[in-house]
Design an enzyme around this catalytic site. Structure first.
Site, mmCIF file in Angstrom:
data_model
loop_
_atom_site.group_PDB
_atom_site.id
_atom_site.type_symbol
_atom_site.label_atom_id
_atom_site.label_comp_id
_atom_site.label_asym_id
_atom_site.label_seq_id
_atom_site.Cartn_x
_atom_site.Cartn_y
_atom_site.Cartn_z
ATOM 1 N N HIS A 98 0.837 -1.152 0.025
ATOM 2 C CA HIS A 98 0.029 -0.030 -0.099
ATOM 3 C C HIS A 98 0.845 1.290 -0.004
ATOM 4 O O HIS A 98 2.089 1.002 0.508
ATOM 5 C CB HIS A 98 -0.927 0.045 1.194
ATOM 6 C CG HIS A 98 -1.954 0.934 1.302
ATOM 7 N ND1 HIS A 98 -1.834 2.458 1.279
ATOM 8 C CD2 HIS A 98 -3.403 0.800 0.694
ATOM 9 C CE1 HIS A 98 -3.162 2.937 1.484
ATOM 10 N NE2 HIS A 98 -3.863 2.002 0.984
ATOM 11 N N ASP A 133 -8.030 -4.368 -0.328
ATOM 12 C CA ASP A 133 -8.451 -4.833 -1.560
ATOM 13 C C ASP A 133 -8.520 -6.431 -1.651
ATOM 14 O O ASP A 133 -9.052 -7.010 -2.403
ATOM 15 C CB ASP A 133 -7.774 -4.482 -2.692
ATOM 16 C CG ASP A 133 -7.692 -2.807 -2.889
ATOM 17 O OD1 ASP A 133 -9.182 -2.529 -2.976
ATOM 18 O OD2 ASP A 133 -6.799 -2.223 -2.987
#
Length: 428
Positions: free
Chosen positions: A309, A366
């Site tokens: 991320h 996700d």
């Protein structure tokens, strides 16, 4: 007693420029360069704005190294366990969790604004059946501004509040209508007796010919997903909402810009890539172990999706919450757990492999959200729409905060010009 003002010094080309130090409530430190160009003629260069703060905000705090996410000071873990999406929306928008009475009033107001103008039937019928739902949603939200132009008056708190409620209320209706249009089914209009997530599920999967029974476990999972996506500081789509809003454009146009930014595969489209990866592993009869080895091979084009991320350098706290919900949903729907099993094996390998640990490649939100959406029947092209539904209150809260900021001004980044120097058309 006020603390003495702090400064950092920037020295270059015989000049010394004092830069005021700005400290956040979590002791984040920023150097205020707003006067740098007027004082020196210099600007900073920061591609991707990775080290640039565009604003001061009291909405969301993230500590990427420690895996911390808080909305208005409340840890995401507590909100996920104890709150509903509309409670969290109220918190983001107005700064405080609502009392029971305030929540009832807020919820009732949202419910009574869920219907769309009848002319929206013509709007959807004018679009191609195979259109991706994200540009359809962006266009529909932009079109809302033509029905409610009064929300352009940002100086009127009442107009802003009604506009906020209308967006929150109508977004699920618009999203579900876009999906129904794409599959050739009649639009299901909302019901005021249902909660936010249940209403959306019925509009997505119900048909006029029979009653749609809402599974409370699935509705709770959807509500949780919306909470986890509700805001995430100054990401690409949020920054787009702020930048467009800084021109004093209509609130709805700023949200349409946020939806368009979220559509990108490097932003909201990531959970779709996760599902595609898991399905590829399953259909190619490979194993998670073999896939990871290919992902580590620099000569291979294989990429491990759903790990790493831009902000988090440890385990994304939202992914931790979703891991348990994944099991609950899969057990409830009675579907195949193959994708979840592959996902959990990928996570196990990555969390114990120095290759991924040294690169801070931990599961992000996700990674598990796509598995949940797939299990409950959300089509892959609607994954990003679900993200937009959740992010909506955060976008609006950021827009409201920006417009109320006494230092508010139109966004206008600078550049370092690298083109040709002055030249002239020959022979003329």
């Amino acid at each position: 007693m006020n603390k003495p003002e702090e400064f950092a010094e920037l020295k270059f080309d015989g000049k010394t420029i004092k830069l005021p130090v700005v400290r956040g409530t979590e002791n984040e430190i920023g150097l205020d360069i707003s006067k740098l160009r007027p004082q020196s003629g210099w600007i900073t260069l920061d591609p991707g704005y990775t080290s640039t703060g565009s604003c001061q905000s009291a909405i969301t705090f993230i500590d990427g190294e420690k895996g911390i996410l808080r909305y208005r000071g409340y840890p995401i873990e507590e909100l996920a366990e104890k709150s509903t999406f509309l409670e969290v929306a109220h918190l983001l928008l107005y700064g405080e969790l609502p009392t029971a009475e305030e929540l009832d009033r807020f919820t009732d107001t949202v419910r009574r604004h869920t219907m769309l103008h009848e002319d929206f039937r013509r709007f959807f019928s004018a679009l191609p059946k195979d259109a991706h739902p994200m540009p359809v949603l962006a266009a529909a939200v932009g079109a809302l501004a033509t029905f409610y132009p009064e929300h352009d008056d940002a100086e009127s708190l009442n107009h802003v509040h009604v506009g906020v409620v209308r967006l929150l209320a109508k977004m699920p209706t618009l999203a579900a209508a876009a999906f129904k249009h794409s599959i050739g089914q009649p639009t299901m209009w909302p019901r005021n007796d249902l909660d936010y997530a249940s209403n959306f599920l019925r509009m997505m999967f119900g048909v006029p010919a029979e009653e749609y029974v809402i599974d409370p476990v699935i509705a709770k999972a959807v509500d949780l997903l919306l909470i986890l996506h509700a805001d995430h500081e100054q990401n690409c789509s949020t920054s787009s909402v702020r930048l467009v809003g800084s021109s004093q454009s209509h609130l709805f146009s700023g949200i349409a810009a946020g939806i368009s930014a979220l559509w990108g595969p490097l932003h909201g489209g990531a959970n779709q890539k996760v599902i595609e990866m898991l399905e590829r592993i399953a259909t190619e009869h490979g194993t998670a172990d073999r896939f990871v080895e290919r992902a580590k091979d620099k000569s291979s084009n294989t990429r491990l999706m759903g790990f790493g991320h831009r902000v988090y350098k440890s385990y994304d706290p939202r992914a931790k919450i979703l891991k348990k919900t994944c099991n609950d949903v899969i057990s409830r729907v009675g579907g195949s757990s193959q994708l979840l099993e592959i996902a959990m094996r990928l996570e196990e390998i990555a969390l114990n492999d120095d290759y991924f640990i040294s690169r801070n490649l931990y599961p992000n939100v996700d990674f598990y959200s796509g598995v949940i959406y797939k299990a409950i029947g959300i089509p892959v092209n609607m994954f990003t729409v679900m993200f937009a539904l959740g992010r909506l209150p955060g976008w609006i809260a950021q827009w409201m905060e920006m417009r109320a900021d006494p230092t508010f001004k139109i966004g206008r980044p600078r550049q370092i010009y690298t083109g040709a120097t002055v030249r002239h058309i020959p022979g003329r």
